[in-house]
Design an enzyme around this catalytic site. Structure first.
Site, PDB file in Angstrom:
ATOM      1  N   HIS A 139      15.912 -32.178  14.119  1.00 38.50           N
ATOM      2  CA  HIS A 139      16.545 -31.921  15.409  1.00 38.50           C
ATOM      3  C   HIS A 139      15.591 -31.126  16.290  1.00 38.50           C
ATOM      4  O   HIS A 139      14.951 -30.186  15.823  1.00 38.50           O
ATOM      5  CB  HIS A 139      17.844 -31.132  15.202  1.00 38.50           C
ATOM      6  CG  HIS A 139      18.399 -30.546  16.464  1.00 38.50           C
ATOM      7  ND1 HIS A 139      18.768 -31.323  17.545  1.00 38.50           N
ATOM      8  CD2 HIS A 139      18.623 -29.259  16.843  1.00 38.50           C
ATOM      9  CE1 HIS A 139      19.215 -30.540  18.512  1.00 38.50           C
ATOM     10  NE2 HIS A 139      19.128 -29.285  18.117  1.00 38.50           N
ATOM     11  N   HIS A 141      14.368 -30.381  20.876  1.00 34.20           N
ATOM     12  CA  HIS A 141      14.783 -30.375  22.284  1.00 34.20           C
ATOM     13  C   HIS A 141      13.672 -30.947  23.176  1.00 34.20           C
ATOM     14  O   HIS A 141      13.123 -30.215  24.012  1.00 34.20           O
ATOM     15  CB  HIS A 141      15.092 -28.937  22.727  1.00 34.20           C
ATOM     16  CG  HIS A 141      16.112 -28.218  21.899  1.00 34.20           C
ATOM     17  ND1 HIS A 141      16.233 -26.844  21.885  1.00 34.20           N
ATOM     18  CD2 HIS A 141      17.083 -28.674  21.061  1.00 34.20           C
ATOM     19  CE1 HIS A 141      17.226 -26.476  21.077  1.00 34.20           C
ATOM     20  NE2 HIS A 141      17.753 -27.575  20.551  1.00 34.20           N
ATOM     21  N   GLU A 169       6.468 -51.132  22.568  1.00 35.12           N
ATOM     22  CA  GLU A 169       6.716 -50.985  21.131  1.00 35.12           C
ATOM     23  C   GLU A 169       8.042 -50.324  20.769  1.00 35.12           C
ATOM     24  O   GLU A 169       8.385 -50.239  19.596  1.00 35.12           O
ATOM     25  CB  GLU A 169       5.550 -50.234  20.487  1.00 35.12           C
ATOM     26  CG  GLU A 169       4.248 -50.978  20.749  1.00 35.12           C
ATOM     27  CD  GLU A 169       3.227 -50.882  19.639  1.00 35.12           C
ATOM     28  OE1 GLU A 169       3.294 -49.911  18.890  1.00 35.12           O
ATOM     29  OE2 GLU A 169       2.388 -51.786  19.548  1.00 35.12           O
ATOM     30  N   HIS A 210      21.257 -31.389  25.457  1.00 37.31           N
ATOM     31  CA  HIS A 210      20.850 -30.493  24.367  1.00 37.31           C
ATOM     32  C   HIS A 210      19.566 -30.967  23.666  1.00 37.31           C
ATOM     33  O   HIS A 210      18.589 -30.230  23.631  1.00 37.31           O
ATOM     34  CB  HIS A 210      21.997 -30.348  23.344  1.00 37.31           C
ATOM     35  CG  HIS A 210      21.701 -29.397  22.234  1.00 37.31           C
ATOM     36  ND1 HIS A 210      22.596 -28.462  21.773  1.00 37.31           N
ATOM     37  CD2 HIS A 210      20.587 -29.236  21.456  1.00 37.31           C
ATOM     38  CE1 HIS A 210      22.052 -27.748  20.793  1.00 37.31           C
ATOM     39  NE2 HIS A 210      20.839 -28.213  20.588  1.00 37.31           N
TER      40      HIS A 210
HETATM   41  P1  13P Z   1      19.111 -22.554  14.646  1.00 37.97           P
HETATM   42  O1  13P Z   1      18.141 -21.448  15.026  1.00 37.97           O
HETATM   43  O2  13P Z   1      20.376 -22.031  14.028  1.00 37.97           O
HETATM   44  O3  13P Z   1      18.417 -23.598  13.787  1.00 37.97           O
HETATM   45  O4  13P Z   1      19.575 -23.290  15.987  1.00 37.97           O
HETATM   46  C1  13P Z   1      18.648 -23.882  16.850  1.00 37.97           C
HETATM   47  C2  13P Z   1      19.198 -25.061  17.579  1.00 37.97           C
HETATM   48  O5  13P Z   1      18.452 -25.890  18.047  1.00 37.97           O
HETATM   49  C3  13P Z   1      20.669 -25.206  17.704  1.00 37.97           C
HETATM   50  O6  13P Z   1      21.017 -26.494  18.083  1.00 37.97           O
HETATM   51 ZN    ZN Z   2      19.384 -27.512  19.242  1.00 45.71          ZN
END
Ligand code: 13P
Ligand code: ZN
Length: 270
Positions: A139, A141, A169, A210
């Site tokens: 995950h 950003h 691609e 997000h």
């Molecule tokens: P954490 O520091 O708890 O991993 O959270 C970071 C984050 O990106 C929350 O979505």
């Molecule tokens: Zn996050």
């Protein structure tokens, strides 16, 4: 026992977090990463009978009982993982139908796993049903994907088609497309359940305003998935406000799919 800091899985985890930071995807403590490990790859480095702490997870994940994960710590900065892996990462074994994480190594300052553990573990469980080789949930950003969620329709099919059109691609790298969730409160079981549900049909799930989740068989593949989607979003943000004279057509995408032997997500090309 060999030094765990030299274990290939740890070295790669450290390199990947540093690389993600350098790409600008993980400001401050932004982003989190989990890597599923086998007992065999850890046995030279850790006594798996030595549990340092037991940490409640707050949710059920019976399918993951007995599995091991290397997970970034909550509040920890990706830029710092390389300087102190034992403080910023933790190695956990899931027990008690998913309700308990046994800490075997790491979180050395008394910390714990990411606040997004529900989304990570539930996504692991969902992807394992599709591909038993799945090992990674990532995950972060990335700026352009995030920006795109402010100006583009959030329908998963529409969002995917736009990304596919931005680089030749894209349809080859993520033929399964991108699923998009509307804004939801992060760090909750609810967003974990919703993310895992979307992971059933695609390896990329965008969290509007997000960030993005990616899943894959290894760190490189998962990084590459997000890298490719983010590149496509960057191109979209460069051209969205300009008159479009040319594009990649549906017919050209069909040619790509055929040539590279990939099956585009049902209903997304037509
Ligand atoms: P954490 O520091 O708890 O991993 O959270 C970071 C984050 O990106 C929350 O979505
Ligand atoms: Zn996050």
């Amino acid at each position: 026992m060999k030094d765990i800091l030299n274990a290939p899985f740890l070295v790669e985890m450290v390199r990947t977090t540093a690389n993600m930071y350098q790409h600008g995807w993980d400001e401050r403590n932004g982003g989190n990463l989990s890597l599923r490990l086998s007992e065999a790859e850890m046995s030279e480095y850790l006594d798996l009978k030595q549990v340092l702490r037991e940490i409640p997870t707050g949710f059920d994940a019976p399918a993951l009982d007995g599995m091991y994960f290397l997970v970034t710590g909550t509040g920890k900065y990706f830029k710092n993982v390389q300087y102190d892996p034992a403080r910023n990462l933790g190695l956990i074994r899931i027990t008690d139908s998913g309700r308990t994480a046994q800490l075997l190594w790491g979180y050395s300052d008394g910390g714990k796993f990411t606040s997004e553990l529900p989304a990570h573990l539930m996504s692991h469980a969902a992807r394992l049903q599709v591909n038993p080789e799945n090992k990674v949930v990532m995950h972060c950003h990335p700026a352009n994907l995030l920006a795109m969620t402010y100006v583009h329709n959030l329908d998963s099919r529409a969002f995917t088609r736009t990304l596919w059109q931005m680089c030749t691609e894209c349809i080859v790298v993520f033929p399964d497309g991108v699923n998009v969730l509307p804004w939801m409160l992060c760090g909750t079981n609810e967003i974990g359940v919703a993310t895992a549900e979307q992971m059933g049909t695609a390896r990329l799930v965008v969290w509007a305003q997000h960030g993005i989740y990616g899943a894959g068989a290894d760190l490189d593949e998962t990084f590459g998935l997000i890298e490719t989607a983010e590149k496509a979003a960057e191109i979209y943000m460069k051209i969205a406000h300009l008159p479009r004279l040319n594009t990649i057509t549906g017919n050209q995408m069909r040619q790509l799919a055929e040539h590279f032997h990939v099956v585009p997500r049902e209903g997304f090309l037509v």
